[in-house]
Design a protein around this motif. Sequence first.
Motif, PDB file in Angstrom:
ATOM      1  N   LEU A  39       0.824  -1.215   0.000  1.00 37.89           N
ATOM      2  CA  LEU A  39       0.000   0.000   0.000  1.00 37.89           C
ATOM      3  C   LEU A  39       0.856   1.262   0.000  1.00 37.89           C
ATOM      4  O   LEU A  39       0.549   2.232  -0.705  1.00 37.89           O
ATOM      5  CB  LEU A  39      -0.933   0.012   1.209  1.00 37.89           C
ATOM      6  CG  LEU A  39      -2.157  -0.893   1.111  1.00 37.89           C
ATOM      7  CD1 LEU A  39      -2.869  -0.972   2.450  1.00 37.89           C
ATOM      8  CD2 LEU A  39      -3.102  -0.408   0.026  1.00 37.89           C
ATOM      9  N   LEU A  40       1.932   1.264   0.772  1.00 39.83           N
ATOM     10  CA  LEU A  40       2.792   2.450   0.832  1.00 39.83           C
ATOM     11  C   LEU A  40       3.538   2.671  -0.481  1.00 39.83           C
ATOM     12  O   LEU A  40       3.734   3.812  -0.899  1.00 39.83           O
ATOM     13  CB  LEU A  40       3.755   2.344   2.008  1.00 39.83           C
ATOM     14  CG  LEU A  40       3.057   2.439   3.376  1.00 39.83           C
ATOM     15  CD1 LEU A  40       4.023   2.105   4.501  1.00 39.83           C
ATOM     16  CD2 LEU A  40       2.444   3.807   3.583  1.00 39.83           C
ATOM     17  N   VAL A  41       3.937   1.601  -1.155  1.00 41.10           N
ATOM     18  CA  VAL A  41       4.586   1.744  -2.460  1.00 41.10           C
ATOM     19  C   VAL A  41       3.578   2.267  -3.483  1.00 41.10           C
ATOM     20  O   VAL A  41       3.883   3.185  -4.257  1.00 41.10           O
ATOM     21  CB  VAL A  41       5.233   0.417  -2.914  1.00 41.10           C
ATOM     22  CG1 VAL A  41       5.634   0.461  -4.381  1.00 41.10           C
ATOM     23  CG2 VAL A  41       6.452   0.101  -2.042  1.00 41.10           C
ATOM     24  N   LEU A  42       2.362   1.729  -3.483  1.00 39.21           N
ATOM     25  CA  LEU A  42       1.316   2.242  -4.386  1.00 39.21           C
ATOM     26  C   LEU A  42       1.022   3.708  -4.102  1.00 39.21           C
ATOM     27  O   LEU A  42       0.879   4.517  -5.024  1.00 39.21           O
ATOM     28  CB  LEU A  42       0.026   1.433  -4.241  1.00 39.21           C
ATOM     29  CG  LEU A  42      -0.124   0.164  -5.047  1.00 39.21           C
ATOM     30  CD1 LEU A  42      -1.481  -0.473  -4.784  1.00 39.21           C
ATOM     31  CD2 LEU A  42       0.082   0.396  -6.523  1.00 39.21           C
ATOM     32  N   GLU A  43       0.934   4.047  -2.827  1.00 41.57           N
ATOM     33  CA  GLU A  43       0.662   5.435  -2.441  1.00 41.57           C
ATOM     34  C   GLU A  43       1.784   6.343  -2.924  1.00 41.57           C
ATOM     35  O   GLU A  43       1.535   7.446  -3.412  1.00 41.57           O
ATOM     36  CB  GLU A  43       0.506   5.511  -0.914  1.00 41.57           C
ATOM     37  CG  GLU A  43      -0.099   6.795  -0.430  1.00 41.57           C
ATOM     38  CD  GLU A  43       0.927   7.862  -0.091  1.00 41.57           C
ATOM     39  OE1 GLU A  43       0.536   9.036  -0.019  1.00 41.57           O
ATOM     40  OE2 GLU A  43       2.110   7.542   0.081  1.00 41.57           O
ATOM     41  N   CYS A  44       3.008   5.876  -2.839  1.00 44.02           N
ATOM     42  CA  CYS A  44       4.155   6.648  -3.321  1.00 44.02           C
ATOM     43  C   CYS A  44       4.039   6.895  -4.824  1.00 44.02           C
ATOM     44  O   CYS A  44       4.240   8.019  -5.298  1.00 44.02           O
ATOM     45  CB  CYS A  44       5.453   5.898  -2.989  1.00 44.02           C
ATOM     46  SG  CYS A  44       6.946   6.721  -3.569  1.00 44.02           S
ATOM     47  N   LEU A  45       3.699   5.867  -5.577  1.00 44.60           N
ATOM     48  CA  LEU A  45       3.538   6.023  -7.023  1.00 44.60           C
ATOM     49  C   LEU A  45       2.344   6.911  -7.350  1.00 44.60           C
ATOM     50  O   LEU A  45       2.367   7.674  -8.315  1.00 44.60           O
ATOM     51  CB  LEU A  45       3.378   4.654  -7.696  1.00 44.60           C
ATOM     52  CG  LEU A  45       4.626   3.779  -7.686  1.00 44.60           C
ATOM     53  CD1 LEU A  45       4.297   2.371  -8.175  1.00 44.60           C
ATOM     54  CD2 LEU A  45       5.727   4.403  -8.526  1.00 44.60           C
ATOM     55  N   TYR A  46       1.311   6.828  -6.544  1.00 46.34           N
ATOM     56  CA  TYR A  46       0.116   7.653  -6.740  1.00 46.34           C
ATOM     57  C   TYR A  46       0.449   9.136  -6.553  1.00 46.34           C
ATOM     58  O   TYR A  46       0.031   9.980  -7.339  1.00 46.34           O
ATOM     59  CB  TYR A  46      -0.968   7.210  -5.755  1.00 46.34           C
ATOM     60  CG  TYR A  46      -2.205   8.069  -5.759  1.00 46.34           C
ATOM     61  CD1 TYR A  46      -3.137   7.965  -6.789  1.00 46.34           C
ATOM     62  CD2 TYR A  46      -2.457   8.972  -4.731  1.00 46.34           C
ATOM     63  CE1 TYR A  46      -4.287   8.746  -6.790  1.00 46.34           C
ATOM     64  CE2 TYR A  46      -3.602   9.751  -4.734  1.00 46.34           C
ATOM     65  CZ  TYR A  46      -4.512   9.636  -5.763  1.00 46.34           C
ATOM     66  OH  TYR A  46      -5.640  10.408  -5.768  1.00 46.34           O
ATOM     67  N   THR A  47       1.208   9.451  -5.505  1.00 49.02           N
ATOM     68  CA  THR A  47       1.482  10.852  -5.193  1.00 49.02           C
ATOM     69  C   THR A  47       2.660  11.423  -5.976  1.00 49.02           C
ATOM     70  O   THR A  47       2.651  12.607  -6.313  1.00 49.02           O
ATOM     71  CB  THR A  47       1.749  11.064  -3.696  1.00 49.02           C
ATOM     72  OG1 THR A  47       2.844  10.259  -3.288  1.00 49.02           O
ATOM     73  CG2 THR A  47       0.528  10.731  -2.865  1.00 49.02           C
ATOM     74  N   ALA A  48       3.665  10.612  -6.258  1.00 53.33           N
ATOM     75  CA  ALA A  48       4.880  11.126  -6.897  1.00 53.33           C
ATOM     76  C   ALA A  48       4.981  10.796  -8.377  1.00 53.33           C
ATOM     77  O   ALA A  48       5.873  11.299  -9.060  1.00 53.33           O
ATOM     78  CB  ALA A  48       6.114  10.593  -6.159  1.00 53.33           C
TER      79      ALA A  48
END
Length: 155
Positions: A39-48
């Motif tokens: 989830l944190l890796v997906l969130e990183c790709l989502y935001t950055a």
Amino acid sequence: MVPPTSPMNLAELHQLGRRLTAAAASAMKDASDLGPTELLVLECLYTAGPQPVGAIAQRTGFAQSRVSTVIAALHQRRLVELAADPADRRRTVAKIAEHARAQAREARSRDAGPTLRQILPSLPEAEADAVIAALRTLNSALGEAAPGPSGGPDL
């Protein structure tokens, strides 16, 4: 309870970080079929936006080998797309798949208040509100800076 004027030592600060991480990881597991690191890796790709594995590792604080493993698993589940980096064709860039954006958006917008209240059951509501507000202020003050070279515990 420790009086608010007592100094916090580094061991207590470390333990606080571990407790908050464990609470967040547990809440993330309950909310999704993905693990907290995924989830944190997906969130990183989502935001950055699209990034190479090394950049994701730097932003999240996870070991590059862990991010590589997570990206491979997310790619296999078709939640992440991979392509050659236009600036350096030897490097691979990960991009969140369009249909995974909603999952990342939901993970990002989930309120941490109930999770924090669960780990603060002995505090009166007003004190719990103050602690949550202080954590929000601390997070804002720290900004979105990536963790230092020591990274942090891998989830």
